[in-house]
Design a protein around this motif. Sequence first.
Motif, PDB file in Angstrom:
ATOM      1  N   GLN A 119       0.773  -1.226   0.000  1.00  0.00           N
ATOM      2  CA  GLN A 119       0.000   0.000   0.000  1.00  0.00           C
ATOM      3  C   GLN A 119       0.807   1.281   0.000  1.00  0.00           C
ATOM      4  O   GLN A 119       0.441   2.251  -0.643  1.00  0.00           O
ATOM      5  N   GLY A 120       1.895   1.321   0.752  1.00  0.00           N
ATOM      6  CA  GLY A 120       2.560   2.604   0.928  1.00  0.00           C
ATOM      7  C   GLY A 120       1.684   3.515   1.757  1.00  0.00           C
ATOM      8  O   GLY A 120       0.634   3.095   2.262  1.00  0.00           O
ATOM      9  N   SER A 121       2.087   4.753   1.914  1.00  0.00           N
ATOM     10  CA  SER A 121       1.335   5.624   2.814  1.00  0.00           C
ATOM     11  C   SER A 121       0.573   6.722   2.087  1.00  0.00           C
ATOM     12  O   SER A 121      -0.349   7.297   2.635  1.00  0.00           O
ATOM     13  N   SER A 122       0.922   7.020   0.831  1.00  0.00           N
ATOM     14  CA  SER A 122       0.231   8.131   0.177  1.00  0.00           C
ATOM     15  C   SER A 122      -0.679   7.682  -0.957  1.00  0.00           C
ATOM     16  O   SER A 122      -1.245   8.519  -1.676  1.00  0.00           O
ATOM     17  N   ALA A 156       1.341   3.882  -4.684  1.00  0.00           N
ATOM     18  CA  ALA A 156       2.095   2.671  -5.026  1.00  0.00           C
ATOM     19  C   ALA A 156       1.517   2.045  -6.288  1.00  0.00           C
ATOM     20  O   ALA A 156       0.298   1.945  -6.429  1.00  0.00           O
ATOM     21  N   GLY A 213       2.594  -2.492   4.455  1.00  0.00           N
ATOM     22  CA  GLY A 213       3.404  -1.518   3.718  1.00  0.00           C
ATOM     23  C   GLY A 213       3.192  -0.102   4.210  1.00  0.00           C
ATOM     24  O   GLY A 213       2.395   0.167   5.063  1.00  0.00           O
TER      25      GLY A 213
END
Lengths: 303, 303
Positions: free
Chosen positions: B147-150, B153, B303
């Motif tokens: 996912q990543g944070s923003s 991804a 993530g």
Amino acid sequence: MRVGLDIGGTKTDAVVVTDDGALLHRLRLVTGRGPDAVVETAVEAVSRLSDAVARPIDAFTSVGVGIPGLIVPGTGRVTHAVNLDVEELELGAILAQRLGVPVAVENDVKAAALGAWQLLDGSGTMAYLNLGTGVAAGIVTDGRLWQGSSGVAGEVGHLSVDPLGDRCGCGQRGCVETMAAGGAVSAAWGADVALPVLDLFDHADAGDPRAIALRARLGHGAAAAVRILTLTVDADDIVLGGGLTALGERLLAVIREALAESAAGSRFVASLQLEQRVRLVPTGSPVAAIGAALVGRGESSHG
Amino acid sequence: MRVGLDIGGTKTDAVVVTDDGALLHRLRLVTGRGPDAVVETAVEAVSRLSDAVARPIDAFTSVGVGIPGLIVPGTGRVTHAVNLDVEELELGAILAQRLGVPVAVENDVKAAALGAWQLLDGSGTMAYLNLGTGVAAGIVTDGRLWQGSSGVAGEVGHLSVDPLGDRCGCGQRGCVETMAAGGAVSAAWGADVALPVLDLFDHADAGDPRAIALRARLGHGAAAAVRILTLTVDADDIVLGGGLTALGERLLAVIREALAESAAGSRFVASLQLEQRVRLVPTGSPVAAIGAALVGRGESSHG
């Protein structure tokens, strides 16, 4: 206590750290070339560290090695370590037998990524973008190294961003590495001096148009890598390391300028806030050797 | 039992699955446009599924929604869902209140990536490369969505691979999307027919030089995305999905040809064995809706 070795093309950086990754001792020695000499360098480094901390070698819980080559995760086998004249070497198995302690081997940039995470107290997803002789990245999420299965995770240096760009050593055209790697930039600049990229930057500062163009291209190549690492793994922090970071803020400014330029042309790129994601690894820190020690801790069993 | 909704620009695909992701029921309905109509579409879909399996709505353990927009992980808030005329919508919170069951919201391509993992019994790292109106990817490792944070991804469609390429809607030039997205390819071909990319492929088969060139460019754009997904996350499998995969083997052949061409020019690229990494998602499968149901299972907290 754990040992970390960063076996580079010219010198080997060797550290002893605590299980938490805190630095206890550091030393450097010249790296031998070829498979046998690389093994002897590693054994000598561990032996000297053992003397320095006054403990026998088998008191070390693990030895982790970072080395510039392709390592299929979990095998300990190094291939294509061109800068060390090593085509193939069962480094993990040989060292474990010589030293009598567990040995883990990882690509040097990936090891450095773990070290950067440790040194910078990382969170979320961090990419370590190495701008050295070549260009490559290591990706760490929640303290664990992203490995993949074939050992090519993070090899962003060989992504082409310009079909009409310079021919890369890999055979493609316009790879990030042709624009932003120390080797390619030095070759393009062509000055026969000890520090060609520093020379290039000095000439650019003095107004030399060719130097200005090459410096800008370096910035654009690194910026492309930053965009790639953002739009694939959404890295919160992109930490710049490697030989070129000896230029410090002068390098960062060039990369930030290229990022600002791409943001100015695209609201989408602007929304990524790339300039805020990028920072320099602390200079002089044994980031790769500490990371190698953490590889030995088995924190890299991910992906 | 869990519900998964894939809310697309024209229709919504809705499924009920077991906790293991096995399909129990599927139905489709027309998607309303604008925030209110999107919410009503989702509520109606869940209501109809409830009727179809003869269980009350609150018997569903969760409702997962995949939707073509930007979702900051964990928020349930959708932004920039342009194809639905939705600029911003608190879809997760509103639906949870309306339905009385936990609701999770994810970008549709990321949801489809989870669905592809489920359908294809994934292992290691899988990238789902969606070639639809736009181009984007979802990355799944060990069954969990990256996912990543923003929320960006996998947005490989907006990586530029040609500084002299066509202007992209995002403001950059030469984005993968300008070469390989259904929208851009259709616009470039310009034929006023129901299925412009199919028309383009038919004309290319018949020898039309402009169609052949556009088809080859589509292959090169998709091949660039495949290289990007390999040299960042080392995806073992790159599963092609989205509207263009209705072309089936005809599409795959064009992409394989572009990959073979890049491998022929570079031993490094050849060593990546890209052609073996690529395959088509099974046609007609509700991959995004099943994936959305899995998002509701909370498997995407990574993530």
